[in-house]
Write a protein that holds these residues in place. Structure first.
Motif, mmCIF file in Angstrom:
data_model
loop_
_atom_site.group_PDB
_atom_site.id
_atom_site.type_symbol
_atom_site.label_atom_id
_atom_site.label_comp_id
_atom_site.label_asym_id
_atom_site.label_seq_id
_atom_site.Cartn_x
_atom_site.Cartn_y
_atom_site.Cartn_z
ATOM 1 N N LEU A 110 0.838 -1.203 0.000
ATOM 2 C CA LEU A 110 0.000 0.000 0.000
ATOM 3 C C LEU A 110 0.873 1.252 0.000
ATOM 4 C CD1 LEU A 110 -3.104 0.451 0.096
ATOM 5 C CD2 LEU A 110 -2.859 0.853 2.544
ATOM 6 N N ALA A 111 1.950 1.226 0.799
ATOM 7 C CA ALA A 111 2.868 2.370 0.828
ATOM 8 C C ALA A 111 3.568 2.554 -0.512
ATOM 9 C CB ALA A 111 3.898 2.165 1.944
ATOM 10 N N LEU A 112 3.911 1.450 -1.183
ATOM 11 C CA LEU A 112 4.550 1.553 -2.498
ATOM 12 C C LEU A 112 3.610 2.173 -3.523
ATOM 13 C CD1 LEU A 112 6.489 -1.834 -2.702
ATOM 14 C CD2 LEU A 112 7.445 0.452 -2.400
ATOM 15 N N ASP A 113 2.322 1.885 -3.405
ATOM 16 C CA ASP A 113 1.354 2.516 -4.300
ATOM 17 C C ASP A 113 1.378 4.033 -4.136
ATOM 18 O OD1 ASP A 113 0.487 0.232 -5.504
ATOM 19 O OD2 ASP A 113 -1.241 -0.060 -4.198
ATOM 20 N N VAL A 114 1.497 4.486 -2.887
ATOM 21 C CA VAL A 114 1.558 5.920 -2.631
ATOM 22 C C VAL A 114 2.840 6.512 -3.204
ATOM 23 C CG1 VAL A 114 1.630 7.687 -0.840
ATOM 24 C CG2 VAL A 114 0.126 5.703 -0.574
ATOM 25 N N ILE A 115 3.959 5.819 -2.988
ATOM 26 C CA ILE A 115 5.251 6.321 -3.456
ATOM 27 C C ILE A 115 5.289 6.413 -4.980
ATOM 28 C CG2 ILE A 115 7.720 5.808 -3.588
ATOM 29 C CD1 ILE A 115 7.466 4.553 -0.793
ATOM 30 N N PHE A 116 4.761 5.398 -5.653
ATOM 31 C CA PHE A 116 4.827 5.350 -7.112
ATOM 32 C C PHE A 116 3.661 6.058 -7.786
ATOM 33 C CE2 PHE A 116 7.319 1.261 -6.379
ATOM 34 C CZ PHE A 116 8.533 1.932 -6.474
ATOM 35 N N GLY A 117 2.779 6.651 -6.997
ATOM 36 C CA GLY A 117 1.683 7.418 -7.572
ATOM 37 C C GLY A 117 0.528 6.579 -8.085
ATOM 38 N N SER A 118 0.439 5.315 -7.682
ATOM 39 C CA SER A 118 -0.678 4.464 -8.090
ATOM 40 C C SER A 118 -1.884 4.733 -7.195
ATOM 41 C CB SER A 118 -0.288 2.985 -8.001
ATOM 42 O OG SER A 118 0.820 2.703 -8.834
ATOM 43 N N PRO A 119 -3.079 4.474 -7.687
ATOM 44 C CA PRO A 119 -4.275 4.659 -6.846
ATOM 45 C C PRO A 119 -4.207 3.800 -5.600
ATOM 46 C CG PRO A 119 -4.894 4.361 -9.152
ATOM 47 C CD PRO A 119 -3.424 4.045 -9.056
ATOM 48 N N LEU A 164 -6.803 3.338 -3.458
ATOM 49 C CA LEU A 164 -8.096 2.779 -3.084
ATOM 50 C C LEU A 164 -8.250 1.290 -3.403
ATOM 51 C CD1 LEU A 164 -10.659 3.727 -1.712
ATOM 52 C CD2 LEU A 164 -11.625 4.219 -3.984
ATOM 53 N N PRO A 165 -7.855 0.787 -4.583
ATOM 54 C CA PRO A 165 -8.064 -0.645 -4.862
ATOM 55 C C PRO A 165 -7.403 -1.563 -3.838
ATOM 56 C CG PRO A 165 -7.548 0.532 -6.885
ATOM 57 C CD PRO A 165 -7.326 1.495 -5.767
ATOM 58 N N ASN A 166 -6.130 -1.311 -3.518
ATOM 59 C CA ASN A 166 -5.451 -2.153 -2.534
ATOM 60 C C ASN A 166 -6.047 -1.994 -1.143
ATOM 61 O OD1 ASN A 166 -3.531 -3.724 -3.869
ATOM 62 N ND2 ASN A 166 -2.097 -2.029 -4.009
ATOM 63 N N LEU A 167 -6.419 -0.771 -0.793
ATOM 64 C CA LEU A 167 -6.990 -0.523 0.529
ATOM 65 C C LEU A 167 -8.314 -1.254 0.701
ATOM 66 C CD1 LEU A 167 -6.840 0.939 3.229
ATOM 67 C CD2 LEU A 167 -7.949 2.912 2.154
ATOM 68 N N LEU A 168 -9.163 -1.213 -0.305
ATOM 69 C CA LEU A 168 -10.446 -1.904 -0.224
ATOM 70 C C LEU A 168 -10.241 -3.422 -0.171
ATOM 71 C CD1 LEU A 168 -12.647 0.176 -2.686
ATOM 72 C CD2 LEU A 168 -12.614 0.257 -0.188
ATOM 73 N N GLY A 169 -9.228 -3.923 -0.883
ATOM 74 C CA GLY A 169 -8.928 -5.342 -0.802
ATOM 75 C C GLY A 169 -8.512 -5.759 0.591
ATOM 76 N N ILE A 170 -7.715 -4.926 1.257
ATOM 77 C CA ILE A 170 -7.306 -5.210 2.632
ATOM 78 C C ILE A 170 -8.518 -5.193 3.566
ATOM 79 C CG2 ILE A 170 -6.029 -4.263 4.595
ATOM 80 C CD1 ILE A 170 -3.879 -3.363 2.629
ATOM 81 N N ILE A 171 -9.398 -4.222 3.372
ATOM 82 C CA ILE A 171 -10.600 -4.127 4.215
ATOM 83 C C ILE A 171 -11.468 -5.371 4.066
ATOM 84 C CG2 ILE A 171 -12.760 -2.869 4.531
ATOM 85 C CD1 ILE A 171 -11.244 -0.311 3.821
ATOM 86 N N VAL A 172 -11.702 -5.785 2.827
ATOM 87 C CA VAL A 172 -12.527 -6.971 2.593
ATOM 88 C C VAL A 172 -11.836 -8.227 3.129
ATOM 89 C CG1 VAL A 172 -13.473 -8.461 0.791
ATOM 90 C CG2 VAL A 172 -13.734 -5.985 0.631
ATOM 91 N N GLY A 173 -10.510 -8.308 2.960
ATOM 92 C CA GLY A 173 -9.777 -9.436 3.507
ATOM 93 C C GLY A 173 -9.905 -9.513 5.013
ATOM 94 N N HIS A 174 -9.862 -8.355 5.678
ATOM 95 C CA HIS A 174 -10.004 -8.366 7.129
ATOM 96 C C HIS A 174 -11.436 -8.716 7.544
ATOM 97 C CE1 HIS A 174 -8.879 -7.494 11.254
ATOM 98 N NE2 HIS A 174 -10.009 -6.800 11.374
ATOM 99 N N LEU A 175 -12.416 -8.290 6.756
ATOM 100 C CA LEU A 175 -13.799 -8.676 7.052
ATOM 101 C C LEU A 175 -13.939 -10.198 7.054
ATOM 102 C CD1 LEU A 175 -15.997 -6.122 5.053
ATOM 103 C CD2 LEU A 175 -15.853 -6.380 7.536
ATOM 104 N N TYR A 176 -13.345 -10.823 6.033
ATOM 105 C CA TYR A 176 -13.427 -12.284 5.982
ATOM 106 C C TYR A 176 -12.682 -12.903 7.164
ATOM 107 C CZ TYR A 176 -13.078 -17.095 4.452
ATOM 108 O OH TYR A 176 -13.168 -18.457 4.400
ATOM 109 N N TYR A 177 -11.513 -12.389 7.470
ATOM 110 C CA TYR A 177 -10.727 -12.924 8.578
ATOM 111 C C TYR A 177 -11.475 -12.748 9.901
ATOM 112 C CZ TYR A 177 -6.738 -13.815 11.629
ATOM 113 O OH TYR A 177 -5.902 -14.334 12.579
ATOM 114 N N PHE A 178 -12.119 -11.607 10.059
ATOM 115 C CA PHE A 178 -12.853 -11.345 11.299
ATOM 116 C C PHE A 178 -14.007 -12.324 11.467
ATOM 117 C CE2 PHE A 178 -16.431 -9.380 13.505
ATOM 118 C CZ PHE A 178 -15.844 -9.048 14.717
ATOM 119 N N PHE A 179 -14.826 -12.477 10.413
ATOM 120 C CA PHE A 179 -16.017 -13.314 10.539
ATOM 121 C C PHE A 179 -15.722 -14.806 10.452
ATOM 122 C CE2 PHE A 179 -18.171 -9.334 9.196
ATOM 123 C CZ PHE A 179 -19.031 -9.226 10.278
#
Length: 301
Positions: A215-224, A226-241
């Motif tokens: 996620l930090a590399l996306d910021v450094i290289f100027g990539s969006p 949001l896609p990686n962040l939302l993937g992490i959020i959904v991954g944590h939702l699955y891990y939580f439930f």
């Protein structure tokens, strides 16, 4: 030249593109993983500017055939989607998630196709494809071993969660392939938090921090971001439930439906272990339920 005659040409061209970008990706992404959970390890190293791939396979075809079914199918469809776009046989507009066309014109396929697009052939595309081949395979061969239906249910949960998030206007995106890969990487990092990761040959870290480093590399290289962040959020939702909530309450709200287990067995998509008439679980003791064991890890080892 008709379509039948053009098929060999298309396959050869697509194979050349894949070889070209995977080679470049190996040169850029140098990741070494040491995990005792796998007897078959994949080692990628740089030697005199040429990637040295040490697979316990005698040919790429044997390696491809050895891949678990869901990861193999997902990675193959992602590659073919990009190949068709690169060859001009398909336009991004026709597979993008556009809700007005879904509801007004009943173009239902737009709810599925966005998850198979990782971008056009590029270094980033090669890296994402390698992540599927590495982390997706390790998940399906490890925590989800002989649990094809559970792994497929995890992918379905991720897809539906991302579709729900995309209904929020400022979170909408036409394509969600990158988010799906990010979800796989996050879940892998939670299952193998102490695996050693080397990024670009410069930084060593534990796998637990790998999704956030990407996620930090996306910021450094100027990539969006949001896609990686939302993937992490959904991954944590699955891990939580599937892990944390069952540990707390003893109930697993993400049990794989019986119809999906039967479908996997009927279509011979893979192997699914079952317990009686209920959904299969890896460990239904106090250590957790669902695909993951719910282990506690020390990150300072």
């Amino acid at each position: 030249m008709d379509l039948y005659q053009a098929q060999p040409v298309i396959c050869i061209t697509a194979s050349r593109y894949l070889a070209k970008f995977l080679r470049a990706s190996f040169l850029i992404l140098n990741i070494n993983i040491d995990s005792s959970s796998f007897s078959r390890k994949i080692s990628i190293a740089l030697k005199e500017g040429t990637p040295d791939l040490n697979f316990e396979m005698s040919s790429p075809a044997e390696y491809y055939n050895s891949l678990p079914p869901i990861t193999k199918a997902y990675g193959t469809i992602c590659f073919l989607t990009t190949a068709l776009l690169q060859l001009g046989l398909l336009a991004p507009y026709h597979i993008a998630l556009l809700y007005p066309l879904v509801f007004k014109n009943l173009q239902i396929w737009r709810l599925i196709t966005p998850f198979f697009f990782l971008g056009k052939f590029s270094i980033n595309f090669g890296i994402r494809l390698l992540m599927i081949a590495r982390y997706g395979v390790q998940l399906e061969n490890g925590p989800f071993d002989k649990r094809t239906a559970d792994f497929l249910w995890m992918m379905i949960f991720g897809a539906f969660s991302l579709l729900g998030l995309s209904a929020i206007p400022f979170l909408w995106s036409p394509f969600w392939g990158v988010s799906m890969v990010s979800m796989l990487v996050y879940l892998w990092s939670r299952e193998f938090p102490n695996a050693q990761i080397n990024i670009y040959g410069l930084v060593n870290m534990k796998a637990f921090y790998f999704p956030w480093a990407m996620l930090a590399l996306d910021v450094i290289f100027g990539s969006p971001i949001l896609p990686n962040l939302l993937g992490i959020i959904v991954g944590h939702l699955y891990y939580f439930f599937s892990v944390l909530y069952p540990l707390k309450t003893g109930r697993n709200p993400l049990k794989t439906p019986l119809w999906l287990q039967r479908l996997v067995v009927q279509w011979r998509l893979g192997v699914q272990r079952t317990t009686g008439a209920g959904p299969a679980v890896r460990d239904n003791t106090s250590t957790g339920t669902g695909a993951f064991r719910g282990r506690a890890y020390r990150l300072d080892r």
